[in-house]
Design a protein around this motif. Structure first.
Motif, PDB file in Angstrom:
ATOM      1  N   LYS A   1      43.777  33.795  46.600  1.00 23.14           N
ATOM      2  CA  LYS A   1      44.101  34.130  47.987  1.00 23.14           C
ATOM      3  C   LYS A   1      45.412  34.926  48.056  1.00 23.14           C
ATOM      4  O   LYS A   1      46.351  34.575  48.769  1.00 23.14           O
ATOM      5  CB  LYS A   1      44.226  32.854  48.851  1.00 23.14           C
ATOM      6  CG  LYS A   1      43.081  31.874  48.742  1.00 23.14           C
ATOM      7  CD  LYS A   1      41.868  32.350  49.501  1.00 23.14           C
ATOM      8  CE  LYS A   1      40.800  31.270  49.588  1.00 23.14           C
ATOM      9  NZ  LYS A   1      39.830  31.317  48.518  1.00 23.14           N
ATOM     10  N   THR A  35      48.126  37.638  48.987  1.00 19.95           N
ATOM     11  CA  THR A  35      48.476  38.319  50.234  1.00 19.95           C
ATOM     12  C   THR A  35      48.647  39.814  49.958  1.00 19.95           C
ATOM     13  O   THR A  35      48.753  40.235  48.805  1.00 19.95           O
ATOM     14  CB  THR A  35      49.793  37.763  50.808  1.00 19.95           C
ATOM     15  OG1 THR A  35      50.856  38.067  49.902  1.00 19.95           O
ATOM     16  CG2 THR A  35      49.713  36.262  51.035  1.00 19.95           C
ATOM     17  N   ASP A  36      48.733  40.597  51.025  1.00 28.89           N
ATOM     18  CA  ASP A  36      48.932  42.039  50.883  1.00 28.89           C
ATOM     19  C   ASP A  36      50.260  42.355  50.195  1.00 28.89           C
ATOM     20  O   ASP A  36      50.378  43.355  49.488  1.00 28.89           O
ATOM     21  CB  ASP A  36      48.879  42.734  52.247  1.00 28.89           C
ATOM     22  CG  ASP A  36      47.477  42.730  52.832  1.00 28.89           C
ATOM     23  OD1 ASP A  36      46.501  42.558  52.060  1.00 28.89           O
ATOM     24  OD2 ASP A  36      47.343  42.888  54.067  1.00 28.89           O
ATOM     25  N   LYS A  42      42.365  38.172  43.744  1.00 25.79           N
ATOM     26  CA  LYS A  42      42.617  38.168  45.195  1.00 25.79           C
ATOM     27  C   LYS A  42      41.777  37.080  45.856  1.00 25.79           C
ATOM     28  O   LYS A  42      42.273  36.333  46.701  1.00 25.79           O
ATOM     29  CB  LYS A  42      42.304  39.533  45.796  1.00 25.79           C
ATOM     30  CG  LYS A  42      42.595  39.620  47.273  1.00 25.79           C
ATOM     31  CD  LYS A  42      42.319  40.994  47.833  1.00 25.79           C
ATOM     32  CE  LYS A  42      42.598  41.009  49.327  1.00 25.79           C
ATOM     33  NZ  LYS A  42      42.328  42.306  49.924  1.00 25.79           N
TER      34      LYS A  42
END
Length: 132
Positions: free
Chosen positions: A55, A57-58, A51
């Motif tokens: 990077k 995302t949800d 994560k």
């Protein structure tokens, strides 16, 4: 070569876990560590690192967790088989490369081009002999 093809065939069998199976495997002990670490703990740690590094995302997190869980289970089962048949560094490295390469391929479907490029660059640093 025969050992590698058998190992790859074995690993392919673990690629489709259901949600119920996922919950139960997360509580299994990670065979490579003797300190009580479970597969779920490994997955959580790798997911946190991915994560941050990629990077994520949800929207990407649930699929990433599934990919990491599958890879961890494959590795765990592979180590169990290697322990039973005689483990050495070379066999362990082949297993790690196979599992991590599959993980990179699985990630491709959910990552952006930039995220995937970061993942591939890190993978090539760690496993220069892999074919990604």
């Amino acid at each position: 070569m025969k050992t590698l093809s058998l190992l790859v065939a074995f690993l392919i069998g673990f690629s489709n876990l259901t949600v119920a199976q996922t919950k139960s495997v997360e509580n299994e002990k990670f065979v490579f560590l003797n300190n009580g670490v479970t597969i779920g703990m490994i997955v959580k740690s790798v997911l946190k690192a991915d994560k941050q590094r990629l990077k994520l995302t949800d929207q990407q997190l649930p699929k990433a967790k599934e990919i990491i869980t599958n890879a961890t289970v494959k590795y765990n089962e592979g180590v169990k088989k290697l322990k039973a048949s005689g483990m050495n560094q070379k066999k362990l490295r082949v297993l790690a490369i196979a599992v991590e390469t599959d993980k990179v391929h699985d990630y491709k479907a959910i990552l952006t081009k930039e995220q995937y490029d970061i993942l591939v660059a890190n993978h090539k640093k760690m496993y220069p002999e892999s074919k990604v």
